[in-house]
Design an enzyme around this catalytic site. Structure first.
Site, PDB file in Angstrom:
ATOM      1  N   LYS A 111       3.428 -11.519  -4.013  1.00  0.00           N
ATOM      2  CA  LYS A 111       4.179 -10.249  -3.948  1.00  0.00           C
ATOM      3  C   LYS A 111       5.491 -10.464  -4.683  1.00  0.00           C
ATOM      4  CE  LYS A 111       3.833  -6.127  -2.139  1.00  0.00           C
ATOM      5  NZ  LYS A 111       2.616  -5.375  -1.758  1.00  0.00           N
ATOM      6  N   ASP A 143       3.727  -1.077  -5.925  1.00  0.00           N
ATOM      7  CA  ASP A 143       3.963  -0.954  -4.483  1.00  0.00           C
ATOM      8  C   ASP A 143       5.074   0.099  -4.386  1.00  0.00           C
ATOM      9  OD1 ASP A 143       3.241  -2.467  -1.792  1.00  0.00           O
ATOM     10  OD2 ASP A 143       5.392  -2.136  -1.689  1.00  0.00           O
TER      11      ASP A 143
HETATM   12  P1  NDP Z   1       5.641   5.016  -2.920  1.00  0.00           P
HETATM   13  O1  NDP Z   1       6.895   4.485  -3.506  1.00  0.00           O
HETATM   14  O2  NDP Z   1       4.714   5.775  -3.779  1.00  0.00           O
HETATM   15  O3  NDP Z   1       5.985   5.935  -1.653  1.00  0.00           O
HETATM   16  C1  NDP Z   1       6.687   5.421  -0.585  1.00  0.00           C
HETATM   17  C2  NDP Z   1       6.867   6.521   0.452  1.00  0.00           C
HETATM   18  O4  NDP Z   1       7.365   5.942   1.644  1.00  0.00           O
HETATM   19  C3  NDP Z   1       7.882   7.581   0.034  1.00  0.00           C
HETATM   20  O5  NDP Z   1       7.531   8.804   0.583  1.00  0.00           O
HETATM   21  C4  NDP Z   1       9.158   7.034   0.638  1.00  0.00           C
HETATM   22  O6  NDP Z   1      10.166   8.002   0.874  1.00  0.00           O
HETATM   23  C5  NDP Z   1       8.661   6.466   1.944  1.00  0.00           C
HETATM   24  N1  NDP Z   1       9.572   5.407   2.382  1.00  0.00           N
HETATM   25  C6  NDP Z   1       9.869   4.261   1.721  1.00  0.00           C
HETATM   26  N2  NDP Z   1      10.776   3.543   2.406  1.00  0.00           N
HETATM   27  C7  NDP Z   1      11.027   4.257   3.513  1.00  0.00           C
HETATM   28  C8  NDP Z   1      11.883   4.042   4.626  1.00  0.00           C
HETATM   29  N3  NDP Z   1      12.657   2.942   4.717  1.00  0.00           N
HETATM   30  N4  NDP Z   1      11.868   4.980   5.621  1.00  0.00           N
HETATM   31  C9  NDP Z   1      11.106   6.094   5.519  1.00  0.00           C
HETATM   32  N5  NDP Z   1      10.296   6.353   4.483  1.00  0.00           N
HETATM   33  C10 NDP Z   1      10.254   5.437   3.504  1.00  0.00           C
HETATM   34  O7  NDP Z   1       4.909   3.750  -2.273  1.00  0.00           O
HETATM   35  P2  NDP Z   1       3.372   3.574  -1.860  1.00  0.00           P
HETATM   36  O8  NDP Z   1       2.831   4.863  -1.383  1.00  0.00           O
HETATM   37  O9  NDP Z   1       2.703   2.849  -2.940  1.00  0.00           O
HETATM   38  O10 NDP Z   1       3.499   2.560  -0.638  1.00  0.00           O
HETATM   39  C11 NDP Z   1       3.594   2.989   0.723  1.00  0.00           C
HETATM   40  C12 NDP Z   1       3.198   1.861   1.644  1.00  0.00           C
HETATM   41  O11 NDP Z   1       1.838   1.464   1.349  1.00  0.00           O
HETATM   42  C13 NDP Z   1       4.015   0.577   1.531  1.00  0.00           C
HETATM   43  O12 NDP Z   1       4.075  -0.044   2.796  1.00  0.00           O
HETATM   44  C14 NDP Z   1       3.176  -0.295   0.606  1.00  0.00           C
HETATM   45  O13 NDP Z   1       3.448  -1.661   0.759  1.00  0.00           O
HETATM   46  C15 NDP Z   1       1.783   0.060   1.090  1.00  0.00           C
HETATM   47  N6  NDP Z   1       0.685  -0.204   0.175  1.00  0.00           N
HETATM   48  C16 NDP Z   1       0.681   0.280  -1.097  1.00  0.00           C
HETATM   49  C17 NDP Z   1      -0.393   0.025  -1.927  1.00  0.00           C
HETATM   50  C18 NDP Z   1      -0.481   0.586  -3.297  1.00  0.00           C
HETATM   51  O14 NDP Z   1      -1.499   0.368  -3.944  1.00  0.00           O
HETATM   52  N7  NDP Z   1       0.491   1.319  -3.789  1.00  0.00           N
HETATM   53  C19 NDP Z   1      -1.516  -0.811  -1.482  1.00  0.00           C
HETATM   54  C20 NDP Z   1      -1.453  -1.201  -0.097  1.00  0.00           C
HETATM   55  C21 NDP Z   1      -0.379  -0.914   0.679  1.00  0.00           C
HETATM   56  P3  NDP Z   1      11.524   7.986   0.014  1.00  0.00           P
HETATM   57  O15 NDP Z   1      11.135   8.531  -1.318  1.00  0.00           O
HETATM   58  O16 NDP Z   1      12.452   8.837   0.773  1.00  0.00           O
HETATM   59  O17 NDP Z   1      11.973   6.549  -0.053  1.00  0.00           O
HETATM   60  O1  2IT Z   2       0.088  -4.108  -0.673  1.00  0.00           O
HETATM   61  C1  2IT Z   2      -0.807  -4.064  -1.542  1.00  0.00           C
HETATM   62  O2  2IT Z   2      -1.953  -4.439  -1.315  1.00  0.00           O
HETATM   63  C2  2IT Z   2      -0.454  -3.528  -2.861  1.00  0.00           C
HETATM   64  N1  2IT Z   2       0.678  -3.108  -3.051  1.00  0.00           N
HETATM   65  C3  2IT Z   2      -1.469  -3.515  -3.966  1.00  0.00           C
HETATM   66  C4  2IT Z   2      -1.555  -4.859  -4.621  1.00  0.00           C
HETATM   67  C5  2IT Z   2      -2.405  -4.933  -5.855  1.00  0.00           C
HETATM   68  O3  2IT Z   2      -2.387  -6.011  -6.483  1.00  0.00           O
HETATM   69  O4  2IT Z   2      -3.075  -3.962  -6.218  1.00  0.00           O
END
Ligand code: NDP
Ligand code: 2IT
Length: 448
Positions: free
Chosen positions: A128, A168
């Site tokens: 990461k 992420d």
């Molecule tokens: P994005 O940046 O696309 O979206 C993040 C969302 O979460 C936004 O709506 C943001 O709001 C909100 N957010 C972030 N920080 C906070 C906080 N401290 N309090 C409240 N809301 C918050 O990220 P992703 O959708 O990609 O990721 C979301 C989650 O999913 C994370 O935990 C990530 O690690 C996990 N994840 C992502 C993967 C991926 O492929 N993208 C894969 C597996 C897991 P704001 O704009 O106000 O910050």
């Molecule tokens: O938390 C996760 O699994 C991710 N942000 C995606 C990682 C990846 O390599 O696609």
């Protein structure tokens, strides 16, 4: 020695070495509590200090990222890459750009990624990275300059057979584009060094959708064990980024009713539920306009916005936390349970606090930890790597079918190691199944 003592001794040793890393210790504690009792009963693992090796990153890289903003001021951020474990494949995991990023947060994410990647059945190690850079309010050119400066150091540590980052929080298709462009320029090589790429330059269909869709596929499998389905269920979702958007889309496609989304400012509540038209509007607000979720009310004034609140107070059947770590605490969990929630599927990484997880497990509701339910994202990243190696692209249907079958396999693995007296503890199941896969590879490769 009794197993609780083994767990305590282990955690004491780890905390001593990792002072001031609460998120990392939280993730390690959950794994230790479920995996050490298992190790204690297995002759092949007992006494090999495998978990102690797993909590120690193979390599931690930290670097300065200096760049010039639009006002010609020099900005300095910190960049990281945690190369946690390469027993079953090259390091693989996302990059997070968020002001809260620090060593503890990235180590917890890299540690969880080892188990998650192990569960996908694909050959990927755990890693990461990211930066405390905040993309919010920055212009496109500022984001590009930051990404170019970040990659100018990171490029020497990564590679298509060494370490393959992805997105992420705060890193989506725009950032992956700028990062890929700079890597290619520095190496003079077009390779699959990042995943989440655009379709015309090596990306995979379904990668943007994969985490959200995969979470909902996993929830479907859990519900199936109770003779239930998603149709007509009330679903509360937090976040409004990549994961939340596509989780919402899949729930709507399956006939469920999504009534909330959120961001760090608060949540929107739409009693009527989202539909395809409303989803398209949300994609436009969040991905094109890059606006706050409260803007939804300008288009749909019957909805309400609840500033500074999280959506867990809204009565629902299913809750999908898809924003960030520790966004759902014990009090929230109690509210969900009191309101009759039967299933929680984590789209985010470690969104439920330990208090909340314990409550869900005590009440024996269907609870999926992120490392199982959100593994669809990295799984399709693995499929993107496979397509890059083949120099070929699979169709949308082919990738979606593979994603579905991987989520079904992960569900089976959780059942295999987590079921006792007809209750499946998916936390225990996911941790042990992920551990076994990686531990066997580590044993075979000797003490490294
Ligand atoms: P994005 O940046 O696309 O979206 C993040 C969302 O979460 C936004 O709506 C943001 O709001 C909100 N957010 C972030 N920080 C906070 C906080 N401290 N309090 C409240 N809301 C918050 O990220 P992703 O959708 O990609 O990721 C979301 C989650 O999913 C994370 O935990 C990530 O690690 C996990 N994840 C992502 C993967 C991926 O492929 N993208 C894969 C597996 C897991 P704001 O704009 O106000 O910050
Ligand atoms: O938390 C996760 O699994 C991710 N942000 C995606 C990682 C990846 O390599 O696609």
């Amino acid at each position: 020695m009794n197993t609780q003592k083994l767990v305590n001794n282990f955690l004491q040793l780890v905390v001593k070495r990792n002072q001031n890393e609460p998120e990392f210790m939280q993730a390690v504690t959950e794994v230790a509590e479920t995996v050490i009792p298992y190790i204690a009963k297995q002759d092949i693992y007992y006494g090999q200090n495998i978990l102690l090796r797993m909590v120690e990153p193979e390599r931690v890289i930290s670097f300065r990222v200096a760049w010039i903003d639009d006002n010609e001021e020099i900005q300095v951020n910190r960049g990281y890459r945690i190369e946690m474990n390469s027993a079953i494949g090259p390091y693989k995991g996302g990059l997070r750009f968020h002001p809260d990023v620090n060593l503890s947060v990235l180590k917890f994410l890299a540690f969880e990624q080892i188990f998650k990647n192990g569960l996908t059945t694909l050959p990927m190690g755990g890693g990461k990275g990211g930066s405390d850079f905040d993309p919010k309010g920055r212009s496109d050119t500022e984001v590009m300059r930051f990404c170019q400066s970040f990659m100018t150091e990171l490029f020497r540590h990564i590679g298509p057979n060494r370490d393959i980052p992805a997105g992420d929080i705060g890193v989506g298709s725009r950032e992956i584009g700028y990062l890929f462009g700079q890597y290619k320029r520095l190496k003079n090589e077009f390779t699959g060094v990042l995943t989440g790429k655009g379709i015309s330059w090596g990306g995979s269909l379904i990668r943007p959708e994969a985490t959200g869709y995969g979470t909902v596929y996993f929830v479907e499998k859990m519900l199936e064990t109770k003779g239930e389905g998603i149709k007509d269920k009330k679903v509360v979702i937090s976040g409004s980024g990549n994961v939340a958007q596509y989780a919402a889309e899949k729930v709507v496609q399956l006939g469920g009713k999504v009534i909330t989304l959120s961001d760090s400012s608060g949540y929107i509540y739409d009693e009527e539920g989202l539909n395809e038209e409303k989803l398209q509007r949300i994609f436009e607000i969040k991905n094109t306009q890059r606006e706050r979720i409260s803007k939804y009310l300008e288009y749909y004034p019957k909805a309400s916005f609840h500033a500074g609140k999280t959506p867990w107070e809204v009565p629902c059947d299913i809750a999908l936390p898809c924003a960030t770590q520790n966004e759902l605490n014990g009090k929230d969990a109690k509210m969900l349970l009191d309101n009759g929630c039967i299933c929680v599927g984590e789209g985010a990484n470690m969104p439920s606090t330990p208090d909340a997880v314990h409550l869900f497990l005590d009440k024996q509701i269907l609870f999926a930890p992120g490392k199982a339910s959100n593994a669809g994202g990295v799984a399709v990243s693995g499929l993107e790597m496979a397509q890059n190696s083949l120099r070929y692209n699979w169709t949308r249907e082919e990738v979606d079918e593979r994603l579905k079958s991987i989520m079904v396999d992960i569900h089976k693995s959780c059942q295999k190691y987590g079921t006792e007296n007809s209750f499946t503890n998916y936390v225990k199941g996911a941790n042990i199944a992920g551990f076994v896969k990686v531990a066997d590879a580590m044993l075979a490769q000797g003490v490294v």
